[in-house]
Design a protein around this motif. Structure first.
Motif, PDB file in Angstrom:
ATOM      1  N   HIS A 373       8.621  59.278   2.045  1.00 40.56           N
ATOM      2  CA  HIS A 373       7.191  58.894   2.845  1.00 40.56           C
ATOM      3  C   HIS A 373       6.054  58.463   1.880  1.00 40.56           C
ATOM      4  O   HIS A 373       5.425  57.487   2.417  1.00 40.56           O
ATOM      5  CB  HIS A 373       6.738  60.184   3.415  1.00 40.56           C
ATOM      6  CG  HIS A 373       5.498  60.202   4.327  1.00 40.56           C
ATOM      7  ND1 HIS A 373       5.357  59.346   5.419  1.00 40.56           N
ATOM      8  CD2 HIS A 373       4.113  60.492   4.049  1.00 40.56           C
ATOM      9  CE1 HIS A 373       4.008  59.362   5.727  1.00 40.56           C
ATOM     10  NE2 HIS A 373       3.370  59.933   5.118  1.00 40.56           N
ATOM     11  N   PHE A 374       6.090  58.953   0.801  1.00 39.36           N
ATOM     12  CA  PHE A 374       4.873  58.343  -0.187  1.00 39.36           C
ATOM     13  C   PHE A 374       5.336  57.099  -0.608  1.00 39.36           C
ATOM     14  O   PHE A 374       4.393  55.828  -0.815  1.00 39.36           O
ATOM     15  CB  PHE A 374       4.883  59.292  -1.184  1.00 39.36           C
ATOM     16  CG  PHE A 374       3.894  58.935  -2.480  1.00 39.36           C
ATOM     17  CD1 PHE A 374       2.619  59.165  -2.027  1.00 39.36           C
ATOM     18  CD2 PHE A 374       4.309  58.055  -3.412  1.00 39.36           C
ATOM     19  CE1 PHE A 374       1.519  58.498  -3.023  1.00 39.36           C
ATOM     20  CE2 PHE A 374       3.383  57.547  -4.384  1.00 39.36           C
ATOM     21  CZ  PHE A 374       1.858  58.044  -4.118  1.00 39.36           C
ATOM     22  N   ALA A 375       6.710  56.699  -0.836  1.00 35.10           N
ATOM     23  CA  ALA A 375       6.977  55.421  -1.210  1.00 35.10           C
ATOM     24  C   ALA A 375       6.652  54.489   0.008  1.00 35.10           C
ATOM     25  O   ALA A 375       6.329  53.312  -0.085  1.00 35.10           O
ATOM     26  CB  ALA A 375       8.473  55.266  -1.476  1.00 35.10           C
ATOM     27  N   ALA A 376       6.932  54.780   1.270  1.00 40.05           N
ATOM     28  CA  ALA A 376       6.665  53.829   2.416  1.00 40.05           C
ATOM     29  C   ALA A 376       5.184  53.777   2.455  1.00 40.05           C
ATOM     30  O   ALA A 376       4.845  52.658   2.895  1.00 40.05           O
ATOM     31  CB  ALA A 376       7.060  54.661   3.478  1.00 40.05           C
ATOM     32  N   GLN A 377       4.392  54.577   2.253  1.00 39.29           N
ATOM     33  CA  GLN A 377       2.970  54.387   2.178  1.00 39.29           C
ATOM     34  C   GLN A 377       2.630  53.478   1.076  1.00 39.29           C
ATOM     35  O   GLN A 377       1.498  52.395   1.291  1.00 39.29           O
ATOM     36  CB  GLN A 377       2.112  55.788   1.789  1.00 39.29           C
ATOM     37  CG  GLN A 377       2.183  56.643   3.099  1.00 39.29           C
ATOM     38  CD  GLN A 377       1.361  58.072   2.620  1.00 39.29           C
ATOM     39  OE1 GLN A 377       1.590  58.614   1.387  1.00 39.29           O
ATOM     40  NE2 GLN A 377       0.290  58.303   3.435  1.00 39.29           N
ATOM     41  N   CYS A 378       3.154  53.418  -0.305  1.00 36.95           N
ATOM     42  CA  CYS A 378       2.834  52.398  -1.205  1.00 36.95           C
ATOM     43  C   CYS A 378       3.342  51.303  -0.785  1.00 36.95           C
ATOM     44  O   CYS A 378       2.695  49.962  -1.037  1.00 36.95           O
ATOM     45  CB  CYS A 378       3.726  52.900  -2.631  1.00 36.95           C
ATOM     46  SG  CYS A 378       2.889  54.488  -3.370  1.00 36.95           S
ATOM     47  N   ARG A 379       4.423  51.064  -0.140  1.00 37.99           N
ATOM     48  CA  ARG A 379       4.884  49.719   0.223  1.00 37.99           C
ATOM     49  C   ARG A 379       3.880  49.204   1.416  1.00 37.99           C
ATOM     50  O   ARG A 379       3.698  48.053   1.376  1.00 37.99           O
ATOM     51  CB  ARG A 379       6.160  49.889   0.952  1.00 37.99           C
ATOM     52  CG  ARG A 379       6.930  48.746   1.302  1.00 37.99           C
ATOM     53  CD  ARG A 379       8.362  48.752   1.708  1.00 37.99           C
ATOM     54  NE  ARG A 379       9.094  49.078   0.438  1.00 37.99           N
ATOM     55  CZ  ARG A 379       9.554  50.254   0.239  1.00 37.99           C
ATOM     56  NH1 ARG A 379       9.421  51.263   0.814  1.00 37.99           N
ATOM     57  NH2 ARG A 379      10.423  50.310  -0.901  1.00 37.99           N
ATOM     58  N   GLU A 380       3.163  50.181   2.302  1.00 37.87           N
ATOM     59  CA  GLU A 380       2.222  49.606   3.283  1.00 37.87           C
ATOM     60  C   GLU A 380       1.112  48.904   2.473  1.00 37.87           C
ATOM     61  O   GLU A 380       0.692  47.948   2.992  1.00 37.87           O
ATOM     62  CB  GLU A 380       2.026  50.683   4.105  1.00 37.87           C
ATOM     63  CG  GLU A 380       1.102  50.105   5.340  1.00 37.87           C
ATOM     64  CD  GLU A 380       0.868  51.402   6.203  1.00 37.87           C
ATOM     65  OE1 GLU A 380       0.123  51.096   7.166  1.00 37.87           O
ATOM     66  OE2 GLU A 380       1.431  52.421   6.159  1.00 37.87           O
ATOM     67  N   ILE A 381       0.584  49.804   1.499  1.00 33.71           N
ATOM     68  CA  ILE A 381      -0.483  49.287   0.695  1.00 33.71           C
ATOM     69  C   ILE A 381      -0.231  47.817  -0.015  1.00 33.71           C
ATOM     70  O   ILE A 381      -1.224  47.069   0.101  1.00 33.71           O
ATOM     71  CB  ILE A 381      -0.750  50.153  -0.367  1.00 33.71           C
ATOM     72  CG1 ILE A 381      -1.375  51.542   0.095  1.00 33.71           C
ATOM     73  CG2 ILE A 381      -1.800  49.763  -1.401  1.00 33.71           C
ATOM     74  CD1 ILE A 381      -1.381  52.881  -0.813  1.00 33.71           C
ATOM     75  N   ALA A 393      -5.342  48.931   3.691  1.00 33.59           N
ATOM     76  CA  ALA A 393      -4.943  49.190   2.434  1.00 33.59           C
ATOM     77  C   ALA A 393      -5.590  50.555   2.039  1.00 33.59           C
ATOM     78  O   ALA A 393      -5.105  51.366   1.727  1.00 33.59           O
ATOM     79  CB  ALA A 393      -5.038  48.165   1.397  1.00 33.59           C
ATOM     80  N   VAL A 394      -6.932  50.433   2.265  1.00 28.83           N
ATOM     81  CA  VAL A 394      -7.773  51.522   1.656  1.00 28.83           C
ATOM     82  C   VAL A 394      -7.677  52.959   2.336  1.00 28.83           C
ATOM     83  O   VAL A 394      -7.431  53.942   1.945  1.00 28.83           O
ATOM     84  CB  VAL A 394      -9.396  51.332   1.745  1.00 28.83           C
ATOM     85  CG1 VAL A 394     -10.189  52.529   1.469  1.00 28.83           C
ATOM     86  CG2 VAL A 394      -9.593  49.833   0.930  1.00 28.83           C
ATOM     87  N   SER A 395      -7.533  52.688   3.763  1.00 30.12           N
ATOM     88  CA  SER A 395      -7.199  53.757   4.653  1.00 30.12           C
ATOM     89  C   SER A 395      -6.001  54.468   4.219  1.00 30.12           C
ATOM     90  O   SER A 395      -5.531  55.697   4.211  1.00 30.12           O
ATOM     91  CB  SER A 395      -6.891  53.213   6.124  1.00 30.12           C
ATOM     92  OG  SER A 395      -6.597  54.279   6.881  1.00 30.12           O
ATOM     93  N   VAL A 396      -4.996  53.720   3.645  1.00 32.50           N
ATOM     94  CA  VAL A 396      -3.779  54.197   3.510  1.00 32.50           C
ATOM     95  C   VAL A 396      -3.629  54.964   2.069  1.00 32.50           C
ATOM     96  O   VAL A 396      -3.243  56.313   1.999  1.00 32.50           O
ATOM     97  CB  VAL A 396      -2.407  53.219   3.194  1.00 32.50           C
ATOM     98  CG1 VAL A 396      -1.032  53.823   2.720  1.00 32.50           C
ATOM     99  CG2 VAL A 396      -2.197  52.481   4.640  1.00 32.50           C
ATOM    100  N   VAL A 397      -4.287  54.510   1.043  1.00 30.93           N
ATOM    101  CA  VAL A 397      -4.352  55.064  -0.251  1.00 30.93           C
ATOM    102  C   VAL A 397      -5.423  56.273  -0.130  1.00 30.93           C
ATOM    103  O   VAL A 397      -5.331  57.395  -0.803  1.00 30.93           O
ATOM    104  CB  VAL A 397      -4.896  54.200  -1.469  1.00 30.93           C
ATOM    105  CG1 VAL A 397      -6.466  53.927  -1.031  1.00 30.93           C
ATOM    106  CG2 VAL A 397      -4.711  54.739  -2.904  1.00 30.93           C
ATOM    107  N   ALA A 398      -6.316  56.312   0.888  1.00 29.42           N
ATOM    108  CA  ALA A 398      -7.258  57.401   1.174  1.00 29.42           C
ATOM    109  C   ALA A 398      -6.329  58.644   1.805  1.00 29.42           C
ATOM    110  O   ALA A 398      -7.020  59.910   1.817  1.00 29.42           O
ATOM    111  CB  ALA A 398      -8.550  57.006   1.828  1.00 29.42           C
TER     112      ALA A 398
END
Length: 415
Positions: A373-381, A393-398
């Motif tokens: 799930h974390f990797a998917a978030q990073c891919r989205e960023i 991008a900021v919403s995902v990393v936050a």
């Protein structure tokens, strides 16, 4: 480096105190060199000695020891007549052009004064040459009969550049030549200097306190601190991977025009202060502040090779189970998206504490089956950065799933 045009070797300057004032060492054993057609960015805070070095090259400051060689000729202590002759080859653009203009002389008189030591030419030939140079810097012949006070700051700086380049010098010393201009005019003047360099092959000694300007302008960078040369190298090498703590301090303090970038940097400084004070989970909050800053910085700058490194680590997340070391490397790669948040830009102590926090969080993700799930978030960023979607991008990393930080956000309302 191209064939050397200017060599400064072991230069030392001392300003003698008067009365009870002590002597001040302005330069102490400084050695730099510039190749023909290149730009050396000379960086440091006020009082670091950078303008003193420029003054020595121009013959305005007399060194205590050392030498300055221009095109193979020692010019350290030239007589006044020889220095005047050399002025056709070495010119200057200063921070405040208005103070270097005679307010009672027209622009034609002001600009053409740099032709004094060239072979005599007719008034018409002189005027033609002045007009041609004014046109190259974005003005026209209508400026000839006007006075400096009738122009804006940006226009006066263009006139100063025209005056400096009119005799076709081989070296121009630019001493804080854009620091007094607003950002839009600053960019125009910098691009103009680069265009003129591409056309004529002129060499610049570019003196400034602004590392973002240096990165844009310079081939090489030399960093001065209290009269000492502390770091020198290629412009990208020094600004992206500084080795000296003073250089890292300058880069961290350099301003930017983007409000979100500035706020992200302020939040990181607050997180670092909490880290130094030993607050609860301060290392986790510092890591999050750095990650948010990295993404915002990456969105504010043109895409760099750092995003490619991030993508390569992401590509390893294709099969289960996910090894902890891969997860740690992925999270570490986020900070490499921006030079200011990379490991090279922070102290060893901070790096160690942030790395410890990162390993704890990654271990928690792995144990709770959240790694993919974390990797998917990073891919989205990465996709959001590539498509310049800042808010996404900021919403995902936050929103990274770290329980303690989530609790902190709920309590304080801050990331």
């Amino acid at each position: 480096m191209n064939k050397l045009l200017l060599e400064v070797n072991d230069l030392g300057v001392v300003y003698r105190g008067r009365g009870r004032r002590k002597d001040k060492v302005a330069l102490d054993g400084v050695s730099v060199a510039i190749g023909a057609g290149e730009t050396l960015g000379l960086v440091g805070e006020s009082g670091s000695g950078k303008s003193t070095l420029g003054g020595c090259v121009l013959g305005l400051v007399r060194p205590e020891h050392g030498s300055i060689t221009f095109d193979g000729r020692d010019i350290t202590r030239l007589a006044a007549r020889d220095r005047r002759t050399l002025s056709t080859q070495i010119q200057a653009v200063f921070q405040d052009p208005y103070s270097s203009f005679n307010p009672h002389r027209t622009i034609e008189q002001t600009v053409s004064e740099t032709l004094t030591n060239l072979p005599r030419m007719s008034r018409q030939d002189r005027r033609t040459r002045v007009v041609a140079m004014l046109e190259r810097v974005g003005l026209d012949g209508s400026a000839l009969e006007r006075f400096p006070a009738q122009f804006s700051g940006g226009q006066r700086q263009r006139i100063a550049i025209a005056r400096a380049l009119l005799p076709e010098p081989r070296l121009v010393v630019c001493d804080e030549s854009v620091s007094a201009l607003d950002l839009s005019v600053q960019a125009q003047v910098l691009n103009l200097l680069l265009e003129l360099q591409a056309d004529s092959g002129v060499t610049y000694l570019f003196i400034t306190h602004d590392l973002s300007v240096v990165r844009h302008m310079s081939t090489r960078v030399a960093v001065l601190e209290h009269g000492h040369l502390v770091e020198e190298g290629g412009a990208r090498e020094v600004t992206d991977h500084p080795t000296h703590p003073y250089t890292r301090k300058l880069i961290a303090a350099s301003p930017g025009s983007d409000a979100e970038v500035q706020e992200a940097r302020r939040e990181t400084r607050r997180a670092m202060a909490r880290l130094e004070a030993g607050g609860t989970d301060a290392d986790v909050h510092a890591l999050h502040a750095l990650e948010i800053q990295a993404v915002i910085e990456a969105l504010a700058e043109p895409l760099s090779g750092a995003t490619g490194g991030f993508a390569r680590v992401l590509n390893e997340f294709t099969h289960e189970p996910v090894a902890l070391d891969k997860l740690v490397r992925l999270r570490a790669a986020i900070l490499d998206l921006a030079p200011r948040t990379s490991a090279a830009m922070t102290s060893e102590v901070v790096n160690r504490r942030v790395a410890d926090a990162r390993e704890r969080l990654c271990r928690s993700l792995a144990e709770n089956d959240r790694a993919l799930h974390f990797a998917a978030q990073c891919r989205e960023i990465l996709v959001a950065i590539d498509s310049r979607q800042r808010e996404r991008a900021v919403s995902v990393v936050a929103s990274f799933d770290d329980t303690r930080v989530a609790e902190h956000r709920a309590t304080t309302g801050r990331p």
